[in-house]
Design a protein around this motif. Sequence first.
Motif, PDB file in Angstrom:
ATOM      1  N   PRO A 181      15.738  -3.813 -13.267  1.00 56.80           N
ATOM      2  CA  PRO A 181      14.750  -2.790 -13.621  1.00 56.80           C
ATOM      3  C   PRO A 181      14.523  -1.723 -12.549  1.00 56.80           C
ATOM      4  O   PRO A 181      13.821  -0.739 -12.806  1.00 56.80           O
ATOM      5  CB  PRO A 181      13.463  -3.608 -13.808  1.00 56.80           C
ATOM      6  CG  PRO A 181      13.625  -4.763 -12.864  1.00 56.80           C
ATOM      7  CD  PRO A 181      15.101  -5.082 -12.854  1.00 56.80           C
ATOM      8  N   SER A 226       8.260  -7.486 -26.546  1.00 56.88           N
ATOM      9  CA  SER A 226       8.429  -6.461 -25.523  1.00 56.88           C
ATOM     10  C   SER A 226       9.346  -6.930 -24.403  1.00 56.88           C
ATOM     11  O   SER A 226      10.073  -6.118 -23.823  1.00 56.88           O
ATOM     12  CB  SER A 226       7.064  -6.052 -24.965  1.00 56.88           C
ATOM     13  OG  SER A 226       6.407  -7.163 -24.365  1.00 56.88           O
ATOM     14  N   TRP A 259      12.562  -4.945 -23.232  1.00 52.67           N
ATOM     15  CA  TRP A 259      12.618  -4.460 -21.852  1.00 52.67           C
ATOM     16  C   TRP A 259      13.971  -4.773 -21.227  1.00 52.67           C
ATOM     17  O   TRP A 259      14.568  -3.921 -20.569  1.00 52.67           O
ATOM     18  CB  TRP A 259      11.489  -5.098 -21.055  1.00 52.67           C
ATOM     19  CG  TRP A 259      11.336  -4.612 -19.650  1.00 52.67           C
ATOM     20  CD1 TRP A 259      10.966  -3.363 -19.246  1.00 52.67           C
ATOM     21  CD2 TRP A 259      11.520  -5.378 -18.456  1.00 52.67           C
ATOM     22  NE1 TRP A 259      10.914  -3.299 -17.862  1.00 52.67           N
ATOM     23  CE2 TRP A 259      11.236  -4.525 -17.356  1.00 52.67           C
ATOM     24  CE3 TRP A 259      11.882  -6.705 -18.209  1.00 52.67           C
ATOM     25  CZ2 TRP A 259      11.336  -4.961 -16.040  1.00 52.67           C
ATOM     26  CZ3 TRP A 259      11.958  -7.146 -16.898  1.00 52.67           C
ATOM     27  CH2 TRP A 259      11.692  -6.270 -15.824  1.00 52.67           C
ATOM     28  N   ASN A 297      16.684  -1.846 -20.131  1.00 50.57           N
ATOM     29  CA  ASN A 297      17.261  -1.760 -18.789  1.00 50.57           C
ATOM     30  C   ASN A 297      18.783  -1.794 -18.836  1.00 50.57           C
ATOM     31  O   ASN A 297      19.454  -1.067 -18.095  1.00 50.57           O
ATOM     32  CB  ASN A 297      16.728  -2.893 -17.916  1.00 50.57           C
ATOM     33  CG  ASN A 297      15.291  -2.683 -17.486  1.00 50.57           C
ATOM     34  OD1 ASN A 297      14.845  -1.553 -17.309  1.00 50.57           O
ATOM     35  ND2 ASN A 297      14.549  -3.763 -17.331  1.00 50.57           N
TER      36      ASN A 297
END
Length: 274
Positions: free
Chosen positions: A77, A125, A129, A133
């Motif tokens: 991330p 989520s 996520w 990424n």
Amino acid sequence: MTDLPLLGMALPTAALEDFRDFILAEDRDVELQDFFDADLLNGDWKSVADQARHILSGYQGRLGIHGPFWGLNIANPDPDMQAVITRKYLQGLEVCDYLGATQMVIHSPYTTWDFNNLDNFSDRSAYDWVIENCHKIMAPVVARAEDIGVTMVVENIEDKDPDIRRILADSFDSPAMAVSVDTGHAHYAHGATGAPPVDYFIRRAGERLQHVHLQDADGYADRHWAIGEGNILWHGVFRALAELKSSPRLILELRDKGRIMRSVEWLAAAGLAR
């Protein structure tokens, strides 16, 4: 026997000469193992690639490489790290383009921790996520792979969920992203973390499966033993492979290259591959 699936092998360039005649006799699939090394990618990798091309002169088979992976989580991330990881995978594709390789193995970003924790939220989520990424890092890599005709295959490492890499690959909606199954990694996950058995990993990948690392193991560690030395149920694995039309590359990835021919002989004697 000629209708049995054809085995390929993963080799460093330094070992190619030992297997050259065996490879060229039937143009077996080859995966070069040199180019995941960061020092080589940052240095004179072309001399190694030139040596491989010289040894494989006349080769008409399917050539691939194992791409870089040490420390390169494709779901990182951190924006600074994302730029570095993108650059490293683009270096791998530069090697593919130079060699005429059409496949590059990359590693799954998913860990055992992910399996136990990605659902530990009120919505999806966490899953989104990870995928977001991956797209930030890999979108330019996928575009470049499309341009040069390379398919990247996402190999299971710690994956306990046999579907999650296929979902990730499908999210790119690109022929440049597909799925790999490493039999020893799947067997480790089965024995050590309670994942499904190896043949389930094959079936759940389905027609998105374009690459298999064949190695035997004991369900405890990533052994890369010769076929027959561990306790993977190979007849079930090859039954699952026989159901596919995608013709995945079947790559013997052994720690001891001197046991490659023994593995070929074991699978041939079992009537599973040649």
